[in-house]
Every structure is written in structure tokens, then in C-alpha cells.
Design a protein around this motif. Structure first.
Motif, PDB file in Angstrom:
ATOM      1  N   LEU A 218      44.425  49.926  -8.582  1.00  0.00           N
ATOM      2  CA  LEU A 218      45.873  50.089  -8.662  1.00  0.00           C
ATOM      3  C   LEU A 218      46.228  51.555  -8.457  1.00  0.00           C
ATOM      4  O   LEU A 218      45.817  52.415  -9.249  1.00  0.00           O
ATOM      5  N   LYS A 219      46.985  51.848  -7.396  1.00  0.00           N
ATOM      6  CA  LYS A 219      47.382  53.228  -7.157  1.00  0.00           C
ATOM      7  C   LYS A 219      48.665  53.521  -7.928  1.00  0.00           C
ATOM      8  O   LYS A 219      49.681  52.867  -7.742  1.00  0.00           O
ATOM      9  N   ILE A 220      48.615  54.512  -8.812  1.00  0.00           N
ATOM     10  CA  ILE A 220      49.766  54.901  -9.624  1.00  0.00           C
ATOM     11  C   ILE A 220      50.586  55.942  -8.871  1.00  0.00           C
ATOM     12  O   ILE A 220      51.802  55.834  -8.726  1.00  0.00           O
ATOM     13  N   GLU A 221      49.893  56.966  -8.403  1.00  0.00           N
ATOM     14  CA  GLU A 221      50.461  57.990  -7.535  1.00  0.00           C
ATOM     15  C   GLU A 221      49.292  58.675  -6.862  1.00  0.00           C
ATOM     16  O   GLU A 221      48.156  58.222  -6.976  1.00  0.00           O
ATOM     17  N   GLU A 222      49.541  59.764  -6.136  1.00  0.00           N
ATOM     18  CA  GLU A 222      48.476  60.420  -5.391  1.00  0.00           C
ATOM     19  C   GLU A 222      47.313  60.796  -6.311  1.00  0.00           C
ATOM     20  O   GLU A 222      47.490  61.501  -7.315  1.00  0.00           O
ATOM     21  N   ASN A 223      46.106  60.279  -5.975  1.00  0.00           N
ATOM     22  CA  ASN A 223      44.869  60.567  -6.696  1.00  0.00           C
ATOM     23  C   ASN A 223      44.849  60.067  -8.145  1.00  0.00           C
ATOM     24  O   ASN A 223      44.025  60.516  -8.945  1.00  0.00           O
TER      25      ASN A 223
ATOM     26  N   GLU B 160      45.500  41.795 -22.181  1.00  0.00           N
ATOM     27  CA  GLU B 160      44.925  40.460 -22.253  1.00  0.00           C
ATOM     28  C   GLU B 160      43.529  40.444 -21.614  1.00  0.00           C
ATOM     29  O   GLU B 160      43.306  41.054 -20.564  1.00  0.00           O
ATOM     30  N   PHE B 161      42.607  39.739 -22.244  1.00  0.00           N
ATOM     31  CA  PHE B 161      41.246  39.633 -21.727  1.00  0.00           C
ATOM     32  C   PHE B 161      41.246  39.116 -20.291  1.00  0.00           C
ATOM     33  O   PHE B 161      40.528  39.639 -19.432  1.00  0.00           O
ATOM     34  N   ASN B 162      42.049  38.097 -20.019  1.00  0.00           N
ATOM     35  CA  ASN B 162      42.068  37.507 -18.682  1.00  0.00           C
ATOM     36  C   ASN B 162      42.562  38.471 -17.616  1.00  0.00           C
ATOM     37  O   ASN B 162      42.215  38.334 -16.438  1.00  0.00           O
ATOM     38  N   ALA B 163      43.377  39.455 -18.011  1.00  0.00           N
ATOM     39  CA  ALA B 163      43.846  40.454 -17.046  1.00  0.00           C
ATOM     40  C   ALA B 163      42.699  41.329 -16.575  1.00  0.00           C
ATOM     41  O   ALA B 163      42.726  41.868 -15.468  1.00  0.00           O
ATOM     42  N   PHE B 164      41.676  41.466 -17.420  1.00  0.00           N
ATOM     43  CA  PHE B 164      40.505  42.266 -17.069  1.00  0.00           C
ATOM     44  C   PHE B 164      39.413  41.439 -16.391  1.00  0.00           C
ATOM     45  O   PHE B 164      38.640  41.976 -15.599  1.00  0.00           O
TER      46      PHE B 164
ATOM     47  N   VAL C 150      44.187  47.781 -14.686  1.00  0.00           N
ATOM     48  CA  VAL C 150      45.103  46.697 -15.054  1.00  0.00           C
ATOM     49  C   VAL C 150      46.481  47.314 -15.254  1.00  0.00           C
ATOM     50  O   VAL C 150      46.620  48.343 -15.922  1.00  0.00           O
ATOM     51  N   ASN C 151      47.489  46.703 -14.676  1.00  0.00           N
ATOM     52  CA  ASN C 151      48.843  47.264 -14.677  1.00  0.00           C
ATOM     53  C   ASN C 151      49.396  47.409 -16.096  1.00  0.00           C
ATOM     54  O   ASN C 151      49.587  46.421 -16.793  1.00  0.00           O
ATOM     55  N   GLN C 152      49.665  48.635 -16.501  1.00  0.00           N
ATOM     56  CA  GLN C 152      50.155  48.882 -17.847  1.00  0.00           C
ATOM     57  C   GLN C 152      51.609  48.482 -18.037  1.00  0.00           C
ATOM     58  O   GLN C 152      52.083  48.380 -19.168  1.00  0.00           O
ATOM     59  N   SER C 153      52.329  48.254 -16.939  1.00  0.00           N
ATOM     60  CA  SER C 153      53.742  47.873 -17.058  1.00  0.00           C
ATOM     61  C   SER C 153      53.931  46.370 -17.188  1.00  0.00           C
ATOM     62  O   SER C 153      55.028  45.893 -17.439  1.00  0.00           O
ATOM     63  N   SER C 154      52.832  45.611 -17.026  1.00  0.00           N
ATOM     64  CA  SER C 154      52.925  44.158 -17.158  1.00  0.00           C
ATOM     65  C   SER C 154      52.672  43.753 -18.606  1.00  0.00           C
ATOM     66  O   SER C 154      52.012  44.457 -19.362  1.00  0.00           O
TER      67      SER C 154
END
Length: 217
Positions: free
Chosen positions: A62-67, A81-85, A72-76
Motif C-alpha cells: 500500500l503506497k501512502i505517499e512517496e517512499n 482484523e486477523f483476516n485483513a492480514f 493493511v489500510n489503517q483508514s479501513s
């Protein structure tokens, strides 16, 4: 940073590879960064690994910004959740095995994991899903994802974990380390816990203990 290091692309991952600097050992280390890190971030922990080991530094997808990347998306709402990983861990596990098997003399490897923050949670989930693939796991300032499986492979009894966490951590509360410790002990894993009066980082004392942890057979 060692000049011998190089990046490879194994869809969907970019991984930085540090080949053994001398006669290859039977060990490899996978170093997994946290939220907003990249494949260079975990080089600060290279000092706890031996020169004769293969080191693999995967970059989050997941690209947050440059570099800056994450796993796992922290905004979701599912971020913890275990299944997210589990899905991304399945893909990364397969990729790690392929990369190791392509390196000369590395097929029968003891694979060790070192992860920081969200990367520590990745290491924990991967070790629970594929315990037979791993040897020792260092979980640095991490947390146990929610709704984890109640029934685990008995092979977790063969794994050794090292947990490091700062008691002043405001990003991932210290209580998360105690939760991981309790869960792993009840599940049959061997656990070491190092705490220090620090924030979201690893103390020098714990860093020295991590090195000793990996040096011991």
C-alpha cells in the motif's frame, strides 16, 4: 548500507535482498517494516543478524505517499482484523519461500522473522498461519490482530518469540505486548519479553537481547 544489496520484484512485492557477506549459513531473516516504512527502514535492525545470513526486506504493497508504504489500510475499519492480514501474509509467505529457494545453498533454511509495529503483526500472523516455515520471531512494538483463530497448528510449540515494547508507547499501547505474550504462552509458544521506558521504538538494551536471542540455538 551494504553495497551488495539489491532490489527485486516478485509480484506484487518489491523486496530488498542482502546476500550473505561470507560463507552462507542455514539461516535467513525476513525484516518487515511498519506503517509508512519501506524496504530500507528495517536496516536499523541489521545489527542483530549475522553476516553469513540471507536478509530479505519486503516493501508494503500500500503506497501512502512517496517512499512510504504499509501492509493493511489503517483508514479501513478492518485494519486490526486477523483476516485483513491473512491474505497478504499468504502471498508474502509464498514469495519469501520462492526467493529463498532461488538462492544457492538456501533451500533448507531456518527462516527468522523480525517485524516492527504493523510489520510485527504481519510476522505474528504469518507465523501462526505457517508455523512449520519459521524458527524464531521478533515482534517489536506490535499488536495481536482481532478475531484470530481459536485453533492453531500444534507446530507453534516449536517456535520461539521475542517481544519488545516500550511502556511509554502511545501509538501501540504497552498492553498489546502483554496480550501477545499471554496469547502465545497459552498457545504453546516459547516467549521472551523485554520492556523499557521508551515510546514507539526499541531500546538499546532490548536490541542487545534480541541479538543474543537469535545467536542462541
Amino acid at each position: 548500507m551494504d553495497e551488495a544489496q539489491y532490489n527485486i520484484f516478485e509480484s506484487p512485492f518489491v523486496l530488498r535482498i542482502r546476500p550473505p557477506l561470507q560463507n552462507p549459513s542455514s539461516e535467513s531473516y525476513v525484516m518487515i517494516h511498519g506503517w509508512s516504512g519501506n524496504e530500507l527502514s528495517m536496516s536499523v535492525f541489521q545489527s542483530v543478524t549475522p553476516d553469513n545470513a540471507l536478509l530479505i526486506y519486503p516493501r508494503g504493497i500500500l503506497k501512502i505517499e512517496e517512499n512510504k508504504f504499509g501492509w493493511v489500510n489503517q483508514s479501513s475499519g478492518d485494519e486490526r482484523e486477523f483476516n485483513a492480514f491473512s491474505n497478504i501474509c499468504a502471498d508474502l509467505h509464498q514469495t519469501i519461500i520462492r526467493v529463498i529457494q532461488r538462492n544457492p545453498g538456501q533451500k533448507d533454511q531456518k527462516i527468522n522473522l523480525i517485524g516492527f509495529s504493523q510489520g510485527a503483526s504481519m510476522c505474528l500472523v504469518m507465523s501462526l498461519l505457517y508455523p512449520k516455515s519459521f524458527h524464531k520471531i521478533a515482534l517489536l512494538s506490535g499488536y495481536l490482530p482481532l478475531n484470530y483463530p481459536k485453533y492453531l497448528d500444534n507446530s507453534i510449540n516449536l517456535l520461539e518469540y521475542y517481544i519488545s515494547h516500550g511502556t511509554e508507547d502511545k501509538i501501540v499501547e504497552y498492553s498489546k505486548a502483554l496480550e501477545i505474550e499471554s496469547f502465545l504462552r497459552k498457545s504453546g509458544g516459547k516467549v521472551n519479553l523485554c520492556t523499557a521506558k521508551t515510546a514507539h521504538r526499541v531500546s538499546n538494551a532490548c536490541l542487545r537481547e534480541i541479538k543474543t536471542f537469535f545467536e542462541e540455538n
